[in-house]
Write a protein that holds these residues in place. Structure first.
Motif, PDB file in Angstrom:
ATOM      1  N   VAL A   1      -3.814   0.028  -2.943  1.00  0.00           N
ATOM      2  CA  VAL A   1      -4.478   0.734  -1.842  1.00  0.00           C
ATOM      3  C   VAL A   1      -3.655   1.979  -1.533  1.00  0.00           C
ATOM      4  O   VAL A   1      -2.431   1.894  -1.375  1.00  0.00           O
ATOM      5  CB  VAL A   1      -4.585  -0.151  -0.587  1.00  0.00           C
ATOM      6  CG1 VAL A   1      -5.122   0.654   0.597  1.00  0.00           C
ATOM      7  CG2 VAL A   1      -5.458  -1.369  -0.858  1.00  0.00           C
ATOM      8  N   ALA A   2      -4.305   3.135  -1.450  1.00  0.00           N
ATOM      9  CA  ALA A   2      -3.564   4.381  -1.214  1.00  0.00           C
ATOM     10  C   ALA A   2      -4.366   5.312  -0.314  1.00  0.00           C
ATOM     11  O   ALA A   2      -5.595   5.256  -0.268  1.00  0.00           O
ATOM     12  CB  ALA A   2      -3.253   5.073  -2.541  1.00  0.00           C
ATOM     13  N   ASN A   3      -3.651   6.163   0.398  1.00  0.00           N
ATOM     14  CA  ASN A   3      -4.277   7.274   1.103  1.00  0.00           C
ATOM     15  C   ASN A   3      -3.382   8.500   1.024  1.00  0.00           C
ATOM     16  O   ASN A   3      -2.275   8.447   0.464  1.00  0.00           O
ATOM     17  CB  ASN A   3      -4.644   6.903   2.553  1.00  0.00           C
ATOM     18  CG  ASN A   3      -3.448   6.726   3.466  1.00  0.00           C
ATOM     19  OD1 ASN A   3      -2.339   7.189   3.192  1.00  0.00           O
ATOM     20  ND2 ASN A   3      -3.652   6.038   4.594  1.00  0.00           N
ATOM     21  N   VAL A   4      -3.850   9.610   1.571  1.00  0.00           N
ATOM     22  CA  VAL A   4      -3.131  10.886   1.508  1.00  0.00           C
ATOM     23  C   VAL A   4      -3.116  11.510   2.894  1.00  0.00           C
ATOM     24  O   VAL A   4      -4.144  11.530   3.583  1.00  0.00           O
ATOM     25  CB  VAL A   4      -3.813  11.865   0.520  1.00  0.00           C
ATOM     26  CG1 VAL A   4      -3.053  13.179   0.461  1.00  0.00           C
ATOM     27  CG2 VAL A   4      -3.907  11.242  -0.859  1.00  0.00           C
ATOM     28  N   ALA A   5      -1.960  12.011   3.316  1.00  0.00           N
ATOM     29  CA  ALA A   5      -1.822  12.664   4.619  1.00  0.00           C
ATOM     30  C   ALA A   5      -1.675  14.171   4.419  1.00  0.00           C
ATOM     31  O   ALA A   5      -0.883  14.613   3.572  1.00  0.00           O
ATOM     32  CB  ALA A   5      -0.612  12.115   5.368  1.00  0.00           C
ATOM     33  N   LEU A   6      -2.417  14.960   5.200  1.00  0.00           N
ATOM     34  CA  LEU A   6      -2.343  16.408   5.071  1.00  0.00           C
ATOM     35  C   LEU A   6      -2.695  17.079   6.392  1.00  0.00           C
ATOM     36  O   LEU A   6      -3.366  16.496   7.246  1.00  0.00           O
ATOM     37  CB  LEU A   6      -3.252  16.911   3.966  1.00  0.00           C
ATOM     38  CG  LEU A   6      -4.763  16.724   4.103  1.00  0.00           C
ATOM     39  CD1 LEU A   6      -5.491  17.685   3.153  1.00  0.00           C
ATOM     40  CD2 LEU A   6      -5.184  15.309   3.767  1.00  0.00           C
ATOM     41  N   PHE A   7      -2.186  18.303   6.564  1.00  0.00           N
ATOM     42  CA  PHE A   7      -2.548  19.102   7.730  1.00  0.00           C
ATOM     43  C   PHE A   7      -4.002  19.541   7.588  1.00  0.00           C
ATOM     44  O   PHE A   7      -4.407  20.077   6.547  1.00  0.00           O
ATOM     45  CB  PHE A   7      -1.681  20.368   7.817  1.00  0.00           C
ATOM     46  CG  PHE A   7      -0.268  20.141   8.274  1.00  0.00           C
ATOM     47  CD1 PHE A   7       0.012  19.671   9.546  1.00  0.00           C
ATOM     48  CD2 PHE A   7       0.793  20.441   7.436  1.00  0.00           C
ATOM     49  CE1 PHE A   7       1.323  19.486   9.971  1.00  0.00           C
ATOM     50  CE2 PHE A   7       2.107  20.266   7.849  1.00  0.00           C
ATOM     51  CZ  PHE A   7       2.366  19.788   9.124  1.00  0.00           C
ATOM     52  N   VAL A   8      -4.794  19.344   8.636  1.00  0.00           N
ATOM     53  CA  VAL A   8      -6.181  19.795   8.651  1.00  0.00           C
ATOM     54  C   VAL A   8      -6.461  20.433  10.006  1.00  0.00           C
ATOM     55  O   VAL A   8      -6.113  19.879  11.050  1.00  0.00           O
ATOM     56  CB  VAL A   8      -7.173  18.635   8.415  1.00  0.00           C
ATOM     57  CG1 VAL A   8      -8.612  19.153   8.464  1.00  0.00           C
ATOM     58  CG2 VAL A   8      -6.906  17.962   7.070  1.00  0.00           C
TER      59      VAL A   8
ATOM     60  N   ALA B   1       0.840  -1.188   0.000  1.00  0.00           N
ATOM     61  CA  ALA B   1       0.000   0.000   0.000  1.00  0.00           C
ATOM     62  C   ALA B   1       0.880   1.245   0.000  1.00  0.00           C
ATOM     63  O   ALA B   1       2.062   1.196   0.339  1.00  0.00           O
ATOM     64  CB  ALA B   1      -0.924  -0.010   1.215  1.00  0.00           C
ATOM     65  N   PHE B   2       0.288   2.388  -0.369  1.00  0.00           N
ATOM     66  CA  PHE B   2       1.057   3.615  -0.586  1.00  0.00           C
ATOM     67  C   PHE B   2       0.350   4.801   0.055  1.00  0.00           C
ATOM     68  O   PHE B   2      -0.859   4.980  -0.094  1.00  0.00           O
ATOM     69  CB  PHE B   2       1.222   3.859  -2.081  1.00  0.00           C
ATOM     70  CG  PHE B   2       1.946   5.127  -2.454  1.00  0.00           C
ATOM     71  CD1 PHE B   2       3.189   5.431  -1.911  1.00  0.00           C
ATOM     72  CD2 PHE B   2       1.386   6.020  -3.347  1.00  0.00           C
ATOM     73  CE1 PHE B   2       3.850   6.601  -2.255  1.00  0.00           C
ATOM     74  CE2 PHE B   2       2.043   7.199  -3.706  1.00  0.00           C
ATOM     75  CZ  PHE B   2       3.278   7.487  -3.154  1.00  0.00           C
ATOM     76  N   SER B   3       1.118   5.624   0.787  1.00  0.00           N
ATOM     77  CA  SER B   3       0.593   6.843   1.397  1.00  0.00           C
ATOM     78  C   SER B   3       1.414   8.036   0.927  1.00  0.00           C
ATOM     79  O   SER B   3       2.641   8.048   1.089  1.00  0.00           O
ATOM     80  CB  SER B   3       0.640   6.744   2.933  1.00  0.00           C
ATOM     81  OG  SER B   3       0.124   7.924   3.528  1.00  0.00           O
ATOM     82  N   PHE B   4       0.735   9.033   0.354  1.00  0.00           N
ATOM     83  CA  PHE B   4       1.449  10.236  -0.108  1.00  0.00           C
ATOM     84  C   PHE B   4       1.322  11.337   0.933  1.00  0.00           C
ATOM     85  O   PHE B   4       0.233  11.645   1.421  1.00  0.00           O
ATOM     86  CB  PHE B   4       0.903  10.738  -1.444  1.00  0.00           C
ATOM     87  CG  PHE B   4       1.717  11.873  -1.998  1.00  0.00           C
ATOM     88  CD1 PHE B   4       2.861  11.617  -2.745  1.00  0.00           C
ATOM     89  CD2 PHE B   4       1.370  13.200  -1.747  1.00  0.00           C
ATOM     90  CE1 PHE B   4       3.638  12.666  -3.242  1.00  0.00           C
ATOM     91  CE2 PHE B   4       2.142  14.250  -2.231  1.00  0.00           C
ATOM     92  CZ  PHE B   4       3.281  13.977  -2.980  1.00  0.00           C
ATOM     93  N   ALA B   5       2.447  11.968   1.268  1.00  0.00           N
ATOM     94  CA  ALA B   5       2.508  12.987   2.327  1.00  0.00           C
ATOM     95  C   ALA B   5       2.343  14.382   1.745  1.00  0.00           C
ATOM     96  O   ALA B   5       3.317  15.106   1.530  1.00  0.00           O
ATOM     97  CB  ALA B   5       3.815  12.876   3.092  1.00  0.00           C
TER      98      ALA B   5
END
Length: 351
Positions: free
Chosen positions: A224-231, A191-195
């Motif tokens: 499978v992927a997701n994205v991480a971000l400041f919220v 799986a892959f997560s983009f920062a």
């Protein structure tokens, strides 16, 4: 009305040390936030790895995850991530197999190849590390073999096995802010997560390339992927804007090599950005999303759609811990997350 629950939300926690607080308090707050996320219905809770950074309190995700597993009940727990070049693949495999044995079906092993510190600190952690792509790829292959209990003839895996022996294994994720690790993830079936909270540019293209080049593995049949971000979420636009301004100020200080405490509310309110800083803010604003619940209910799904993902990992840092907790509460309400049953919530609260 709450948004569709199709968009899943997770937490990425860097265990920040607030102004005037201690590292011990930061770790206690990580525990409280993990319990809240568990009760509110967040999908995952990932903790980061940083070194030689006094404003962050988490150098050892595997240790912190063992603690969090004992204080939560249903949420998936993982590293966001372990900086693999600092360690041997065998040691990482055994640490996370042990976590999976303690908390079966709940452990994610997120991996990165950035230092998580300055290069001198990285050298102190592993003097032989040269940050070469080929060496990192070999570590990933070794790690998969240890987790799978492979016994490939004429390799080290024929005689060396990772313990404990269990019938499940942690889910493997690769983390990246450039896309290169997305290629490794695709070729190895991870799986892959983009920062996006680190790099606001090129993320959708990196995830798209990952999907196009994905090769199924024994653990993962499809990408499978997701994205991480400041919220940052608050009841009013003014409150959300103040929280976002503090984050922008901290990011600008990082640009300038300043590694001091997170800005207080009073310090943030009094600060006036220079014209040069205003220009740089255009870049940082791509890393941060802020607003009221109604605004984020509209904006966050658009980000997810641009990446074609159904999960966002939320990074929220504030000077006041109550503001941080409230931000995650408001997001859970806005997106209709499924809270824990009263019995489970009561059990977690009494830990």
């Amino acid at each position: 009305m709450p948004a569709s629950p199709a968009l899943r939300l997770s937490v990425l926690d860097q265990s920040p040390v607030r102004p005037g607080a201690t590292a011990r308090q930061a770790l206690q707050e990580t525990t409280q936030l993990a319990q809240l996320a568990d009760r509110l219905g967040y999908s995952r809770y990932w903790v980061s790895e940083h070194h030689n950074t006094p404003t962050l309190a988490g150098p050892a995700p595997e240790v912190l995850l063992a603690h969090l597993g004992a204080h939560t009940r249903r949420i998936r727990l993982g590293s966001g991530g372990v900086m693999l070049p600092h360690y041997s693949a065998l040691k990482v495999a055994e640490s996370f197999k042990l976590l999976e044995a303690l908390h079966p079906g709940r452990i994610d092993l997120g991996l990165g190849r950035a230092p998580g510190a300055d290069r001198l600190t990285a050298y102190a952690l592993n003097p032989s590390n040269k940050f070469e792509e080929e060496a990192f790829a070999e570590q990933l292959i070794d790690l998969q073999a240890y987790l799978r209990d492979d016994r490939t003839p004429e390799t080290i895996h024929e005689r060396v096995q990772a313990i404990p022996k269990i019938d499940t294994q942690p889910a493997l994720w690769l983390l990246s802010s450039s896309g290169q690790s997305g290629l490794f993830a695709a070729r190895l079936g991870m799986a892959f997560s983009f920062a996006q909270f680190i790099n606001p540019s090129g993320g959708p293209a990196a995830v798209r390339t990952y999907r196009q080049q994905f090769r199924p593995s024994p653990e993962l049949a499809a990408p499978v992927a997701n994205v991480a971000l400041f919220v940052l979420c608050a009841e009013t636009e003014e409150q959300a804007g103040a929280l976002a301004k503090a984050t922008y100020l901290q990011l600008l200080r990082f640009d300038q090599g300043v590694r001091g405490p997170y800005p207080s509310a009073a310090e943030t309110a009094a600060y006036v950005f220079s014209p040069q800083e205003q220009a740089r803010l255009a870049y940082h604003k791509g890393r941060v999303v802020s607003g009221t619940p109604a605004q984020l209910r509209e904006h966050l799904p658009r980000i997810a759609a641009a990446y074609e993902v159904d999960e966002l990992a939320i990074v929220t840092i504030t000077a006041d811990f109550k503001d941080r907790l409230r931000s995650y509460e408001l997001l859970a309400e806005a997106f209709g997350l499924a809270p824990a049953s009263p019995a489970v919530a009561a059990e977690v609260l009494t830990d």
